[in-house]
Every structure is written in structure tokens, then in C-alpha cells.
Write a protein that holds these residues in place. Structure first.
Motif, PDB file in Angstrom:
ATOM      1  N   LEU A 212       4.900   1.949   2.406  1.00  0.00           N
ATOM      2  CA  LEU A 212       4.041   1.360   1.352  1.00  0.00           C
ATOM      3  C   LEU A 212       4.887   0.174   0.772  1.00  0.00           C
ATOM      4  O   LEU A 212       4.309  -0.975   0.561  1.00  0.00           O
ATOM      5  N   MET A 217       2.796  -2.510  -1.367  1.00  0.00           N
ATOM      6  CA  MET A 217       1.866  -1.518  -1.848  1.00  0.00           C
ATOM      7  C   MET A 217       2.347  -0.402  -2.569  1.00  0.00           C
ATOM      8  O   MET A 217       1.550   0.361  -2.975  1.00  0.00           O
ATOM      9  N   GLY A 223      -2.328   2.397  -3.345  1.00  0.00           N
ATOM     10  CA  GLY A 223      -1.015   3.285  -2.606  1.00  0.00           C
ATOM     11  C   GLY A 223      -1.025   4.608  -3.098  1.00  0.00           C
ATOM     12  O   GLY A 223      -0.948   5.534  -2.641  1.00  0.00           O
TER      13      GLY A 223
END
Length: 446
Positions: A212, A217, A223
């Protein structure tokens, strides 16, 4: 949480309501899209949930239409250079002033096949401009080929480096999983089982957070939804993760938990040290997959390449405009009826597309962690790591692990003949990695 480990229980338990989950999911995505718009995140972030969805769920018709739209858009964008050259040819070719009043059909006559030697009577400024632009194109084309070749090589190297770092991260995650499964007590009581599941869930959580972060994110609401969808977040863990270093926080938890287990007498000091070292190595591999400090192209270097490529396209556009103007003047405009003239125009457009796409390769291959068909299939790899963590947590060993089932003689192992599964006529299946449509499908994803 034993039934909900890594999201398995959410869908298999009797309390799971698919319709209710869909309503919650849609309402959450609505707020997530608003967050993406406020933070100027890429558009593909707000269009998929869970984030790493299976590519097989995409509509075939949508992919075909999007491919043609991308190709058409690229062709139209680079057709502007040809339109500028045609407009320049019409302007220069329709005004005899630029040709000094000489008769049509005699402008810029070549002597003895030498383009640099023109008849003294028919030579004018526009002919000298043609010679100057040709010489400039030769010198500039050589320089651009040299600089752009190095730039493309560097781009592909950095792309491969980021993908290689992802492979190293996956290997480190699997290594930490089996280390925790082997070192922690392998009893099947509830406390031991929950202890193994918690630490193994943290490993997968840190692994997902590292990816992520590569997609920028790690601190976003979507996320968080992705991690909850996988069943990796429990209680107040998201709030306790440190912003910007959420994956690092997880490795700290694993090391702190190892120290706690040593103080409780569950593991020895040597085992604690080993787990801390493996977790530290995992943190090193998962630090930043998109590290912009040491893996981004130099801004001055990229700027120089960009200027040279566009200067080359500008010079080539003016050169074709002047050449077409000479043809237009000499033929009194009838050259536009020739097939060869339009073949020259189309060839000019495709040359521009090829040259520009070589430079844009740095944008296409910049982040390999997206949802495009040319990116890493993280959803497939992640499922394998999650499955490994679930199975390791069960400690379901083969019967040969028991002392009374050990093999007493080496002859039982080494006396067998080689297998005949692979004979001389056997052909291994070759997996077609990328189709032409799949490669073009999201070529302009960023």
C-alpha cells in the motif's frame, strides 16, 4: 478472532450477510472517492474495491473499447504535428514570395543527385532553410538516439529493480511466517493457537501495508477498508499504527511481542533474538518499494531528455512542412492527390508516436504496483502468502514428524528409480504472459 483470521470467517460464518456487506461497502466507497478527490490521488484508486481485485472480473467488451479509445487518442494527439506541418506547407506553398518569383516546378532543383548542391538560378531562402533543417535533423537525431537510448535503458532497469524488490519482499514474508510457525509453541490449545495467529496475521498485515505504501495509499481510508476486507485489522490496531510508518509499526509489534513471550517463558532468549533479527530483515525489505530517493530518475536528466525529444519533433515538423511546401509550389497543389504524399504524412505521424512513446515509457513503467495488466499481480501473490500463514498457524504436520514414524534406514529413500513423468516427447506448457490486447489495454494507466 480465530474464525475471522485473514478474512476467512467473515464469509464462511453463519452471520455473514452479503446484501448488508454490499451496502456498507458502497457507502464506504462513496466516502473513499471523496477522500481521493480531496487528496488528488490517482483516479484508479477510487474505482476498485477491494484494491487488488481479480483481473478476470473485468468486462471483455470494456477492455476492447478502452483499447481502441487509447489507440485513437494517441493517434489524434500525435496527428497535431502533421497538421502543423501541413498548415505550414499550405502557407509557404501558396505564396510565391517565399520562392523569389521563380517558375513553378523549378524550385530547389537538385544538381547531380546531391541534395546540398542546388541550381544557382532556382535556389532561394526556402531552399537554404531546407538544407539547414536537414543537417540539423541529422545532428539532432544522432544526439537524441544516444541520449534516449540511455534513458530507456535506465527506465527499464529501475522498473525491473522495483519488481525484484517486490519478489524479495514476498520471500522475506514467507521466511518470517515459517520462522514464527516453527519457533512458537506448537500446541493446539486456544492460547497457543491465538498467539500464532496474531503474530502471523501481523506478518501479512505488514506485507500488505508495504505494498500500500508503494501505491501511496498506506494512510488512506480505502487502504484501511482493503485491510479490513482481508480481515487483517482487529480492534484499535489501525489507530495505533503510526502514520507514514504503519508497516514499520507492525515489525515493532512483532519484536515487542517476541520480548513479551521471552519474559513469560514461552520462548528462549536465543529464539527471541532470532525472531527480532528476522523481523528487522523484513523491515529492511519492506521499507519503501517506490523509494524516490534512490530509484527515481534525476530531474535535470529527465528534463534534458524531454527537451531534446520535443526539439527533435519540432525540427522534424518544420522540415516536413518546408519540404511539402516545395512540393506544393512545384506541383501547384496537385501533390496532395498523390498516394505517396499521404503515405509520407502517415509515416511522419507514426514516427512521432514511436519517438514520444519511448520517452513516455518512463511514466508507463514508473509504478509497477497498479491494477494494469502489465503490473504485478499482487492479488494472486497475496492469496498465496495468506494461505501459507493460515496453514502454518494450524501446525498440521505430517505423521512422519512423530518419533515412532521416523525412517530407520536410508535405503528406503535412496533405492527408488527416477520418475518417468517427464519423458523425451513431453512438452511443457508455455504460459503466454502478455497478449497484444492486454499490453495495449492500459498502456496509459498513469
Amino acid at each position: 478472532f480465530a474464525d475471522n483470521f485473514l478474512g476467512e470467517g467473515n464469509k464462511n460464518s453463519g452471520n455473514y450477510n452479503k446484501a448488508e456487506d454490499g451496502v456498507k461497502k458502497n457507502s464506504f466507497l462513496a466516502s473513499s472517492r471523496q477522500d481521493c478527490e480531496r487528496t488528488n490521488l490517482p483516479s484508479w484508486i477510487s474505482e476498485s474495491a477491494p484494491i487488488f481485485k481479480d483481473r478476470s472480473a473485468r468486462s471483455i467488451m470494456k477492455n476492447i473499447v478502452s483499447s481502441f479509445v487509447i489507440i485513437l487518442k494517441t493517434f489524434v494527439e500525435h496527428s497535431l504535428y502533421a497538421l502543423v506541418a501541413i498548415a505550414l506547407a499550405l502557407i509557404l506553398g501558396n505564396f510565391p514570395y517565399f520562392f523569389g518569383g521563380i517558375d513553378r516546378g523549378t524550385a530547389c532543383v537538385v544538381v547531380n543527385g546531391d541534395e546540398n548542391t542546388l541550381d544557382e538560378y532556382t535556389i532561394r531562402d526556402i531552399c537554404r532553410i531546407d538544407i539547414i533543417l536537414k543537417n540539423t535533423q541529422k545532428n539532432l537525431g544522432t544526439l537524441v538516439a544516444f541520449i534516449l537510448g540511455g534513458f530507456v535503458s535506465s527506465t527499464i532497469y529501475l522498473w525491473r529493480l522495483r519488481r525484484n524488490n517486490y519478489c524479495v519482499l514476498c520471500g522475506a514474508a514467507r521466511n518470517l511466517i515459517i520462522q514464527i510457525g516453527a519457533i512458537l509453541p506448537q500446541a493446539n490449545d486456544e492460547e497457543s493457537l491465538n498467539r500464532r495467529k496474531t503474530m502471523l496475521r501481523w506478518v501479512v498485515l505488514g506485507y500488505e501495508l508495504a505494498v500500500l505504501k508503494g501505491r501511496n495509499m498506506i494512510d488512506t481510508s480505502e487502504g484501511r477498508y482493503h485491510l479490513k476486507y482481508l480481515g487483517l485489522l482487529k480492534w484499535d490496531e489501525w489507530d495505533k499504527l503510526i502514520d507514514g510508518d504503519r508497516h514499520t509499526t507492525v515489525w515493532w509489534w512483532i519484536q515487542a511481542k517476541s520480548s513479551q513471550l521471552r519474559s513469560e517463558g514461552v520462548i528462549t532468549g536465543l529464539q527471541e533474538l532470532h525472531l527480532c533479527n528476522v523481523a528487522a530483515q523484513m523491515r529492511d525489505k519492506a521499507n519503501d518499494l517506490m523509494s524516490r530517493i534512490d530509484r527515481d530518475e534525476s530531474i535535470p536528466y529527465t528534463t534534458i531528455v524531454y527537451l531534446l525529444v520535443n526539439l527533435n519533433l519540432l525540427n522534424l515538423t518544420i522540415l516536413h512542412g518546408v519540404q511539402w511546401a516545395i512540393h506544393h509550389f512545384n506541383t501547384n497543389g496537385t501533390c496532395w492527390r498523390w498516394t505517396s504524399m499521404w503515405v509520407d504524412v502517415i509515416s511522419f505521424i507514426f514516427y512521432n508516436i514511436g519517438l514520444q512513446m519511448l520517452f513516455e515509457l518512463s511514466q508507463i513503467l514508473y509504478n509497477p504496483f497498479g491494477p494494469r495488466s502489465i503490473d504485478i499481480s499482487h492479488n494472486v501473490v497475496s492469496r498465496g502468502i495468506q494461505k501459507l500463514a493460515r496453514e502454518v498457524a494450524k501446525c498440521d504436520f505430517p505423521s512422519s514428524m512423530k518419533s515412532n514414524n521416523q525412517i530407520d534406514s536410508e535405503e528406503e529413500v535412496f533405492h527408488n528409480e527416477p520418475s518417468n513423468i517427464f519423458h523425451e516427447n513431453h512438452k511443457l506448457t508455455v504460459r503466454r504472459r502478455f497478449s497484444l490486447l492486454g499490453t495495449v489495454r492500459h498502456i496509459n494507466g498513469y
